[in-house]
Design a protein around this motif. Sequence first.
Motif, PDB file in Angstrom:
ATOM      1  N   VAL A 173       0.854  -1.193   0.000  1.00  0.00           N
ATOM      2  CA  VAL A 173       0.000   0.000   0.000  1.00  0.00           C
ATOM      3  C   VAL A 173       0.888   1.240   0.000  1.00  0.00           C
ATOM      4  N   THR A 174       0.596   2.189  -0.899  1.00  0.00           N
ATOM      5  CA  THR A 174       1.340   3.444  -0.953  1.00  0.00           C
ATOM      6  C   THR A 174       0.369   4.589  -1.240  1.00  0.00           C
ATOM      7  N   GLY A 175       0.907   5.764  -1.462  1.00  0.00           N
ATOM      8  CA  GLY A 175       0.076   6.937  -1.715  1.00  0.00           C
ATOM      9  C   GLY A 175       0.913   8.188  -1.605  1.00  0.00           C
ATOM     10  N   SER A 176       0.277   9.326  -1.615  1.00  0.00           N
ATOM     11  CA  SER A 176       1.002  10.586  -1.484  1.00  0.00           C
ATOM     12  C   SER A 176       1.520  10.726  -0.052  1.00  0.00           C
ATOM     13  N   PRO A 177       2.575  11.527   0.154  1.00  0.00           N
ATOM     14  CA  PRO A 177       3.062  11.751   1.520  1.00  0.00           C
ATOM     15  C   PRO A 177       1.970  12.240   2.469  1.00  0.00           C
ATOM     16  N   GLU A 178       1.065  13.062   1.951  1.00  0.00           N
ATOM     17  CA  GLU A 178      -0.017  13.590   2.796  1.00  0.00           C
ATOM     18  C   GLU A 178      -0.972  12.487   3.243  1.00  0.00           C
ATOM     19  N   GLU A 179      -1.315  11.593   2.318  1.00  0.00           N
ATOM     20  CA  GLU A 179      -2.238  10.508   2.661  1.00  0.00           C
ATOM     21  C   GLU A 179      -1.566   9.473   3.567  1.00  0.00           C
ATOM     22  N   ILE A 180      -0.275   9.221   3.329  1.00  0.00           N
ATOM     23  CA  ILE A 180       0.460   8.312   4.215  1.00  0.00           C
ATOM     24  C   ILE A 180       0.510   8.896   5.621  1.00  0.00           C
ATOM     25  N   ALA A 181       0.711  10.206   5.740  1.00  0.00           N
ATOM     26  CA  ALA A 181       0.726  10.858   7.057  1.00  0.00           C
ATOM     27  C   ALA A 181      -0.625  10.699   7.759  1.00  0.00           C
ATOM     28  N   LYS A 182      -1.710  10.813   7.010  1.00  0.00           N
ATOM     29  CA  LYS A 182      -3.045  10.587   7.586  1.00  0.00           C
ATOM     30  C   LYS A 182      -3.162   9.160   8.107  1.00  0.00           C
ATOM     31  N   ALA A 183      -2.643   8.204   7.327  1.00  0.00           N
ATOM     32  CA  ALA A 183      -2.740   6.788   7.712  1.00  0.00           C
ATOM     33  C   ALA A 183      -1.909   6.497   8.956  1.00  0.00           C
ATOM     34  N   THR A 184      -0.698   7.047   9.037  1.00  0.00           N
ATOM     35  CA  THR A 184       0.125   6.785  10.222  1.00  0.00           C
ATOM     36  C   THR A 184      -0.552   7.338  11.473  1.00  0.00           C
ATOM     37  N   ARG A 185      -1.225   8.473  11.328  1.00  0.00           N
ATOM     38  CA  ARG A 185      -1.968   9.022  12.483  1.00  0.00           C
ATOM     39  C   ARG A 185      -3.148   8.130  12.837  1.00  0.00           C
ATOM     40  N   ALA A 186      -3.869   7.656  11.823  1.00  0.00           N
ATOM     41  CA  ALA A 186      -5.047   6.817  12.061  1.00  0.00           C
ATOM     42  C   ALA A 186      -4.673   5.502  12.747  1.00  0.00           C
ATOM     43  N   PHE A 187      -3.516   4.941  12.374  1.00  0.00           N
ATOM     44  CA  PHE A 187      -3.088   3.671  12.956  1.00  0.00           C
ATOM     45  C   PHE A 187      -2.164   3.867  14.164  1.00  0.00           C
ATOM     46  N   ARG A 188      -1.879   5.132  14.477  1.00  0.00           N
ATOM     47  CA  ARG A 188      -1.021   5.492  15.619  1.00  0.00           C
ATOM     48  C   ARG A 188       0.346   4.822  15.556  1.00  0.00           C
ATOM     49  N   VAL A 189       0.951   4.863  14.393  1.00  0.00           N
ATOM     50  CA  VAL A 189       2.292   4.320  14.252  1.00  0.00           C
ATOM     51  C   VAL A 189       3.303   5.456  14.152  1.00  0.00           C
ATOM     52  N   TYR A 190       4.527   5.124  14.474  1.00  0.00           N
ATOM     53  CA  TYR A 190       5.622   6.086  14.450  1.00  0.00           C
ATOM     54  C   TYR A 190       6.387   5.937  13.139  1.00  0.00           C
ATOM     55  N   ALA A 191       6.697   7.059  12.493  1.00  0.00           N
ATOM     56  CA  ALA A 191       7.520   7.038  11.290  1.00  0.00           C
ATOM     57  C   ALA A 191       8.217   8.393  11.173  1.00  0.00           C
ATOM     58  N   ARG A 192       9.531   8.355  10.903  1.00  0.00           N
ATOM     59  CA  ARG A 192      10.293   9.597  10.806  1.00  0.00           C
ATOM     60  C   ARG A 192      11.470   9.404   9.853  1.00  0.00           C
ATOM     61  N   LYS A 193      11.662  10.390   8.971  1.00  0.00           N
ATOM     62  CA  LYS A 193      12.789  10.363   8.044  1.00  0.00           C
ATOM     63  C   LYS A 193      14.054  10.758   8.801  1.00  0.00           C
ATOM     64  N   VAL A 194      15.132   9.998   8.572  1.00  0.00           N
ATOM     65  CA  VAL A 194      16.401  10.242   9.250  1.00  0.00           C
ATOM     66  C   VAL A 194      17.513  10.369   8.202  1.00  0.00           C
ATOM     67  N   PRO A 195      18.285  11.467   8.229  1.00  0.00           N
ATOM     68  CA  PRO A 195      19.381  11.621   7.257  1.00  0.00           C
ATOM     69  C   PRO A 195      20.374  10.467   7.371  1.00  0.00           C
ATOM     70  N   ALA A 196      20.908  10.053   6.215  1.00  0.00           N
ATOM     71  CA  ALA A 196      21.916   8.988   6.161  1.00  0.00           C
ATOM     72  C   ALA A 196      22.945   9.353   5.100  1.00  0.00           C
ATOM     73  N   GLU A 197      24.057   8.625   5.085  1.00  0.00           N
ATOM     74  CA  GLU A 197      25.140   8.925   4.139  1.00  0.00           C
ATOM     75  C   GLU A 197      24.681   8.857   2.690  1.00  0.00           C
ATOM     76  N   ASP A 198      23.786   7.915   2.393  1.00  0.00           N
ATOM     77  CA  ASP A 198      23.327   7.754   1.017  1.00  0.00           C
ATOM     78  C   ASP A 198      21.980   8.426   0.759  1.00  0.00           C
ATOM     79  N   GLY A 199      21.617   9.384   1.581  1.00  0.00           N
ATOM     80  CA  GLY A 199      20.357  10.106   1.414  1.00  0.00           C
ATOM     81  C   GLY A 199      19.563  10.159   2.701  1.00  0.00           C
TER      82      GLY A 199
END
Length: 198
Positions: free
Chosen positions: A131-157
């Motif tokens: 399942v995928t979608g736009s960043p905005e819709e994914i953000a809505k889904a993570t809130r609805a399911f109360r899951v944690y997700a965060r982008k973290v800088p890394a050497e390759d991006g």
Amino acid sequence: MPTDPLRKIRWLLWALVGIAALAAAWFTVISPRLTTLSEAGTDNLGRGDYKLVATDGTEFTQDSLKGQPSAVFFGFTHCPDVCPTTLGEVAGWQEAVGGKLRVFFVTVDPERDTAEKLKEYVSWVDGVTGVTGSPEEIAKATRAFRVYARKVPAEDGYTMDHSAMTLLFDAEGRYSGLIGYQEDPARTKASLQKLLGS
């Protein structure tokens, strides 16, 4: 704190190792459980106005959880360990329950995880739909399911920190419990048997 410069450096290094270990424990063990269990009530878990795209060509909304028991896991295709390990466990679960479990693998990295890429990533495990979608819709889904997700800088991006548990829902789309990352097999089997009524 030690006053000798070498001892001070050693002390600081051990302190950093300890902090790193605590951070690893938080993101892989403690945080995933607190994300759902510390919230007051779970009646609305998974409910929201998100509209995502499933790899089978259908739309994924809160109504997608209805009709038969489901498991929902949030991850991403560039995940180095948690996601492939969980998919391997799901393959074992399916074998144990005769393929009766419907599983949704929702990306937390919509910028890189297209429907085509997700379909290929989950294709080796029976019963799993990406399942995928736009960043905005994914953000809505993570809130609805109360899951944690965060982008973290890394050497390759960048990489993604994310919850590591699998959420279970009954045929009415109601939250039915969770399976922790690398959960005890006997406990997992009991949770699945309860969910599937077997």
